[in-house]
Enzyme design. Structure first.
Site, PDB file in Angstrom:
ATOM      1  N   PHE A 115       0.820  -1.221   0.000  1.00  0.00           N
ATOM      2  CA  PHE A 115       0.000   0.000   0.000  1.00  0.00           C
ATOM      3  C   PHE A 115       0.855   1.273   0.000  1.00  0.00           C
ATOM      4  CE2 PHE A 115      -3.837  -2.114   2.386  1.00  0.00           C
ATOM      5  CZ  PHE A 115      -4.168  -2.816   1.247  1.00  0.00           C
ATOM      6  N   THR A 178      -0.022  -6.261   4.088  1.00  0.00           N
ATOM      7  CA  THR A 178      -0.127  -5.485   5.330  1.00  0.00           C
ATOM      8  C   THR A 178      -0.428  -6.499   6.443  1.00  0.00           C
ATOM      9  OG1 THR A 178      -0.944  -3.530   4.167  1.00  0.00           O
ATOM     10  CG2 THR A 178      -1.425  -3.652   6.522  1.00  0.00           C
ATOM     11  N   ASN A 244      -8.395 -10.821  -4.849  1.00  0.00           N
ATOM     12  CA  ASN A 244      -7.070 -10.199  -4.742  1.00  0.00           C
ATOM     13  C   ASN A 244      -6.008 -11.246  -5.134  1.00  0.00           C
ATOM     14  OD1 ASN A 244      -4.964  -8.378  -3.896  1.00  0.00           O
ATOM     15  ND2 ASN A 244      -6.477  -7.440  -2.544  1.00  0.00           N
TER      16      ASN A 244
HETATM   17  C1  LIG Z   1       1.711  -4.670  -8.758  1.00  0.00           C
HETATM   18  C2  LIG Z   1       0.350  -4.939  -8.187  1.00  0.00           C
HETATM   19  C3  LIG Z   1      -0.152  -4.081  -7.217  1.00  0.00           C
HETATM   20  C4  LIG Z   1      -1.415  -4.321  -6.686  1.00  0.00           C
HETATM   21  N1  LIG Z   1      -1.910  -3.457  -5.753  1.00  0.00           N
HETATM   22  C5  LIG Z   1      -3.174  -3.650  -5.293  1.00  0.00           C
HETATM   23  C6  LIG Z   1      -3.748  -2.735  -4.392  1.00  0.00           C
HETATM   24  O1  LIG Z   1      -3.161  -1.720  -4.020  1.00  0.00           O
HETATM   25  N2  LIG Z   1      -4.998  -2.997  -3.936  1.00  0.00           N
HETATM   26  C7  LIG Z   1      -5.717  -4.093  -4.339  1.00  0.00           C
HETATM   27  O2  LIG Z   1      -6.867  -4.277  -3.916  1.00  0.00           O
HETATM   28  N3  LIG Z   1      -5.200  -4.965  -5.219  1.00  0.00           N
HETATM   29  C8  LIG Z   1      -3.960  -4.766  -5.693  1.00  0.00           C
HETATM   30  N4  LIG Z   1      -3.441  -5.648  -6.586  1.00  0.00           N
HETATM   31  C9  LIG Z   1      -4.239  -6.824  -6.972  1.00  0.00           C
HETATM   32  C10 LIG Z   1      -5.027  -6.588  -8.256  1.00  0.00           C
HETATM   33  O3  LIG Z   1      -5.960  -5.553  -8.095  1.00  0.00           O
HETATM   34  C11 LIG Z   1      -5.767  -7.876  -8.651  1.00  0.00           C
HETATM   35  O4  LIG Z   1      -6.694  -8.210  -7.638  1.00  0.00           O
HETATM   36  C12 LIG Z   1      -4.811  -9.048  -8.850  1.00  0.00           C
HETATM   37  O5  LIG Z   1      -3.594  -8.641  -9.412  1.00  0.00           O
HETATM   38  C13 LIG Z   1      -5.429 -10.125  -9.743  1.00  0.00           C
HETATM   39  O6  LIG Z   1      -5.669  -9.635 -11.037  1.00  0.00           O
HETATM   40  P1  LIG Z   1      -4.641  -9.902 -12.269  1.00  0.00           P
HETATM   41  O7  LIG Z   1      -4.313 -11.367 -12.231  1.00  0.00           O
HETATM   42  O8  LIG Z   1      -5.403  -9.483 -13.477  1.00  0.00           O
HETATM   43  O9  LIG Z   1      -3.457  -9.053 -12.019  1.00  0.00           O
HETATM   44  C14 LIG Z   1      -2.170  -5.437  -7.138  1.00  0.00           C
HETATM   45  C15 LIG Z   1      -1.662  -6.270  -8.131  1.00  0.00           C
HETATM   46  C16 LIG Z   1      -0.420  -6.034  -8.658  1.00  0.00           C
HETATM   47  C17 LIG Z   1       0.108  -6.957  -9.742  1.00  0.00           C
END
Ligand SMILES: Cc1cc2nc3c(=O)[nH]c(=O)nc-3n(C[C@H](O)[C@H](O)[C@H](O)COP(=O)(O)O)c2cc1C
Length: 354
Positions: A115, A178, A244
């Site tokens: 975060f 976190t 997530n």
């Molecule tokens: C670099 C990175 C940072 C992320 N930061 C957050 C975040 O701050 N808050 C959150 O809810 N999810 C965060 N995520 C999770 C994404 O929102 C998502 O739930 C997760 O990556 C699965 O989707 P994807 O496979 O399409 O990446 C993050 C993902 C990545 C790769």
């Protein structure tokens, strides 16, 4: 090919976080960006509980635009909806670097950013400044400061501050980076969280649809308890985002990444996140709007999540590997999947497999 697409292969030469920072800096300038109408692919979707209408069903997941600095640029690239954040009440630097790792063969990322953000107020004023220029709805994802003595009070703050400014608010209790945060998904802590968030939501000046973002690592027992609690919150909570990142480490990840702490996203997350989505749609019926997230890299992936119960999907990792052309490609493939099965709209296919 526009400038954003041209630069994607070059960015892969840089370390992952440097590439991301450079991307945000480039997007902030707005130079060379196309102006895509997000409704052009005809894959619009309506979320019945929250009343949200997205011009297409492919959204940007949280974490890409943590401080809501590039909403305008991302809407110009053709997303159907955007989720900024996670933001916390106070700015915080996040975990020490390096904290972002690519696994290109597996189309995956591990992150333990923790975060890192400039604080909720800055992100919200950035949204306010860009909102009139956006071609799609924008949500804000709220979290808790690492050193907060009372995590739930941080969510109360986010709910009050974001009400009326964002089109929806996501209560993120599922980041693995976190310590202690994910405990808010379990029984007594979850009840306390949802009760206090409901009060904050009811007291806010302009109540905004609220979503709860869940972890894919919940056990069957955790999910059963969660379902019982969620059933008592259908009056105010509009939906769930599933899911997530995961702390699981499949055997096929490179040995060097097996022991890197953090959340794994991308292709290895697809099956587990879709399975949890299906379980919750099956158990909860139409009580909530569900947004699928995790490993979406094609129209077929998005379609699988829609048929498992999602009204819309989000992605992040596929954007880093495929570049912004992925948004058009996935929308077109989704449209073809729907047409092949005789569905006239996304809504017609929601939960078709459940
Ligand atoms: C670099 C990175 C940072 C992320 N930061 C957050 C975040 O701050 N808050 C959150 O809810 N999810 C965060 N995520 C999770 C994404 O929102 C998502 O739930 C997760 O990556 C699965 O989707 P994807 O496979 O399409 O990446 C993050 C993902 C990545 C790769």
């Amino acid at each position: 090919m526009n400038i954003a697409e041209t630069l994607t292969p070059l960015l892969r030469i840089l370390p992952a976080e440097a590439a991301h920072s450079l991307t945000i800096a480039g997007l902030k300038t707005g130079l060379g960006l196309p102006k895509i109408d997000p409704a052009q692919w005809g894959t619009g979707t309506h979320l019945p509980k929250s009343g949200l209408v997205f011009p297409n069903a492919i959204g940007l997941a949280a974490g890409f635009d943590k401080n809501a600095e590039v909403c305008r640029a991302m809407s110009r690239l053709g997303f159907g909806f955007l989720e900024c954040g996670t933001v916390t009440p106070r700015a915080q630097p996040g975990n020490p670097k390096p904290r972002l790792f690519r696994a290109p063969q597996q189309r995956a990322i591990i992150n333990r950013l923790g975060f890192n953000n400039k604080g909720a107020d800055i992100a919200l004023s950035n949204i306010a400044a860009q909102k009139a220029h956006l071609t799609c709805p924008v949500g804000i994802n709220i979290g808790a400061n690492k050193t907060s003595p009372d995590f739930i009070s941080d969510y109360e703050y986010g709910l009050s501050a974001a009400a009326g400014l964002a089109d929806y608010i996501t209560v993120n209790v599922s980041s693995p980076n976190t310590p202690g945060l994910r405990d808010l998904q379990y029984q007594d802590a979850l009840i306390d969280l949802l009760n206090r968030c409901e009060t904050a939501w009811r007291e806010s000046a302009s109540p905004t649809p609220v979503f709860l973002k869940l972890s894919p690592d919940l056990t069957d027992e955790d999910v059963d308890l969660l379902i019982d609690v969620l059933r008592t919150h259908g009056q105010w909570l509009c939906g769930l985002i599933i899911s997530n990142t995961t702390i699981a480490r499949p055997d096929y990840l490179p040995a060097t990444l097996q022991t890197e702490p953090g959340g794994l996203s991308g292709q290895p997350l697809l099956a587990a996140s879709t399975a949890l989505l299906r379980t919750l749609r099956t158990a909860l019926g139409d009580c909530f709007d569900l947004i699928g997230c995790g490993g979406v890299a094609s129209g077929a992936d998005a379609y699988a999540k829609i048929k498992a119960g999602a009204h819309a999907v989000q992605l992040y990792t596929a954007l880093t590997y495929q570049g912004p052309g992925a948004i058009a490609a996935i929308n077109r493939q989704l449209r073809d999947c729907l047409a092949a099965d005789g569905y006239k709209s996304v809504s017609d296919a929601v939960a078709a497999d459940v």
